[in-house]
Design a protein around this motif. Structure first.
Motif, short mmCIF file in Angstrom:
data_model
loop_
_atom_site.label_atom_id
_atom_site.label_comp_id
_atom_site.label_asym_id
_atom_site.label_seq_id
_atom_site.Cartn_x
_atom_site.Cartn_y
_atom_site.Cartn_z
N THR A 41 89.48 12.26 3.58
CA THR A 41 88.24 11.62 3.24
C THR A 41 87.53 10.84 4.59
OG1 THR A 41 88.86 11.12 0.70
CG2 THR A 41 86.69 10.00 1.83
N ARG A 42 86.63 11.00 4.75
CA ARG A 42 85.70 10.48 6.05
C ARG A 42 84.84 9.41 5.39
NH1 ARG A 42 81.40 12.41 9.45
NH2 ARG A 42 81.32 14.09 8.11
N ILE A 43 85.01 8.07 5.91
CA ILE A 43 84.27 6.96 5.75
C ILE A 43 83.31 6.88 6.86
CG2 ILE A 43 83.99 4.42 5.11
CD1 ILE A 43 86.69 4.70 3.76
N VAL A 44 81.88 6.84 6.91
CA VAL A 44 81.08 6.81 7.99
C VAL A 44 80.09 5.39 7.61
CG1 VAL A 44 79.23 7.91 9.07
CG2 VAL A 44 80.92 9.44 8.00
N THR A 95 78.41 2.47 13.06
CA THR A 95 79.09 2.46 14.48
C THR A 95 80.50 3.29 14.54
OG1 THR A 95 80.07 0.42 13.84
CG2 THR A 95 77.91 0.20 14.95
N GLU A 96 80.90 3.49 13.34
CA GLU A 96 82.36 4.11 13.43
C GLU A 96 82.63 5.10 12.17
OE1 GLU A 96 86.02 2.12 15.00
OE2 GLU A 96 84.95 0.16 14.75
N GLU A 97 83.71 6.02 12.31
CA GLU A 97 83.96 6.83 11.30
C GLU A 97 85.59 6.60 11.07
OE1 GLU A 97 83.10 10.83 11.32
OE2 GLU A 97 81.10 10.59 11.82
N TYR A 98 86.22 6.33 9.80
CA TYR A 98 87.44 6.39 9.58
C TYR A 98 87.89 7.47 8.42
CZ TYR A 98 85.92 1.43 10.72
OH TYR A 98 85.57 0.44 11.39
N GLU A 99 89.16 7.98 8.76
CA GLU A 99 89.56 9.00 7.96
C GLU A 99 90.77 8.36 6.92
OE1 GLU A 99 91.23 12.29 10.31
OE2 GLU A 99 88.81 13.08 10.36
N VAL A 100 90.74 8.68 5.79
CA VAL A 100 91.60 8.09 4.87
C VAL A 100 92.25 9.17 4.04
CG1 VAL A 100 90.50 5.69 4.99
CG2 VAL A 100 89.89 7.24 3.18
N LYS A 101 93.31 8.81 3.35
CA LYS A 101 94.07 9.92 2.50
C LYS A 101 93.40 9.46 1.01
CE LYS A 101 98.17 10.60 5.21
NZ LYS A 101 99.60 10.41 5.08
N TYR A 138 78.01 6.30 3.98
CA TYR A 138 78.53 7.37 3.20
C TYR A 138 79.76 7.68 3.33
CZ TYR A 138 77.75 10.94 6.76
OH TYR A 138 77.77 11.76 7.83
N ILE A 139 80.22 8.45 2.08
CA ILE A 139 81.81 8.84 2.20
C ILE A 139 81.76 10.35 1.82
CG2 ILE A 139 84.04 8.44 1.16
CD1 ILE A 139 83.19 5.71 0.64
N CYS A 140 82.44 11.00 2.43
CA CYS A 140 82.68 12.51 2.17
C CYS A 140 84.10 12.96 2.18
CB CYS A 140 81.47 13.57 3.13
SG CYS A 140 82.35 13.35 4.96
N ARG A 141 84.37 14.05 1.51
CA ARG A 141 85.71 14.56 1.24
C ARG A 141 85.54 15.94 1.96
NH1 ARG A 141 90.78 12.71 0.23
NH2 ARG A 141 92.31 14.59 -0.59
#
Length: 243
Positions: A164-167, A170-176, A156-159
């Motif tokens: 914005t956090r991409i889950v 195994t990992e999480e990423y933060e993007v603008k 899932y992806i949440c703001r």
């Protein structure tokens, strides 16, 4: 057989254009239909030649690559954009204009081959939805590098605030990138908005449970977190999941 790709090469430096033309010339299914040394010329050539893809330098005088890409994106039949540059710091901006890839100079043959594969996937929709799920990747800038995350692995992806956090499992990423920008980019895939702040991959949904005031909670395989489903989205979500 790979499908033919018609390419326009744009760079204000002649030797840079010649190098990329030489490297792409190793692939018989790539046809160089034109080249341009400025942003204005690139736009005119793109309108006239209707290429499948434009390999576009970022740093050019007068009109830079980002400005050119923004114009090309508004064409009736916009070409795909591949940025070709020596500057990794422009990567985030590149994907804001829906660039399909970001080649860094000096070019590596494996990198070019992967780019051509991405172009072919986008150019051959007859491959079907399953091919997109198998081959699709989302480009994420992190620590000055571009990480390619398999879209099928995203849960899932949440703001949250301005990020914005991409889950994934195994990992999480933060993007603008905003949730809306990601939602648009992920249109061909199995993603659905369940809340103003959440976008979920329906492939990983395991349970939908009533909560309160007509809202629901969603459980995702691979995540312990329960996600809130706004009541305005429940009907559409159930229709997506049950048909």
């Amino acid at each position: 057989m790979p499908s033919n790709i018609q390419a326009l090469i744009v760079d204000d430096e002649r030797y840079a254009r010649e190098e990329l033309i030489f490297l792409l010339g190793r692939y018989p299914y790539v046809k160089i239909v034109g080249e341009a040394d400025s942003g204005d010329t690139a736009i005119m050539q793109a309108i006239r030649l209707q290429p499948d893809v434009v390999f576009l330098d970022v740093e050019m005088p007068k009109m830079n690559g980002m400005e050119v890409a923004a114009v090309l994106k508004e064409l009736k039949n916009p070409p795909q954009i591949v940025f070709a540059t020596a500057y990794p710091q422009f990567a985030a901006d590149a994907f804001r204009v829906n660039a399909i890839d970001y080649l860094l100079k000096p070019y590596e043959e494996d990198q070019i081959l992967q780019t051509l594969k991405r172009i072919q996937v986008k150019e051959t929709p007859d491959n079907g939805q399953e091919s997109f799920h198998q081959l699709g990747k989302l480009a994420i800038e992190r620590d000055g590098e571009i990480v390619y995350v398999s879209i099928s692995c995203i849960l899932y992806i949440c703001r949250e605030d301005s990020l914005t956090r991409i889950v994934t499992k195994t990992e999480e990423y933060e993007v603008k990138l905003t949730l809306k920008e990601l939602e648009t980019r992920l249109t061909p895939f199995s993603f659905y908005r369940i809340h103003k702040s959440y976008l979920v991959n329906l492939l990983h949904v395991t349970r939908l449970s009533p909560w309160f005031n007509g809202a629901y909670q969603l459980e995702i395989d691979g995540s312990k977190e329960k996600l809130s489903v706004s009541r305005n989205y429940v009907k559409g979500l159930r229709k997506k999941l049950e048909h």
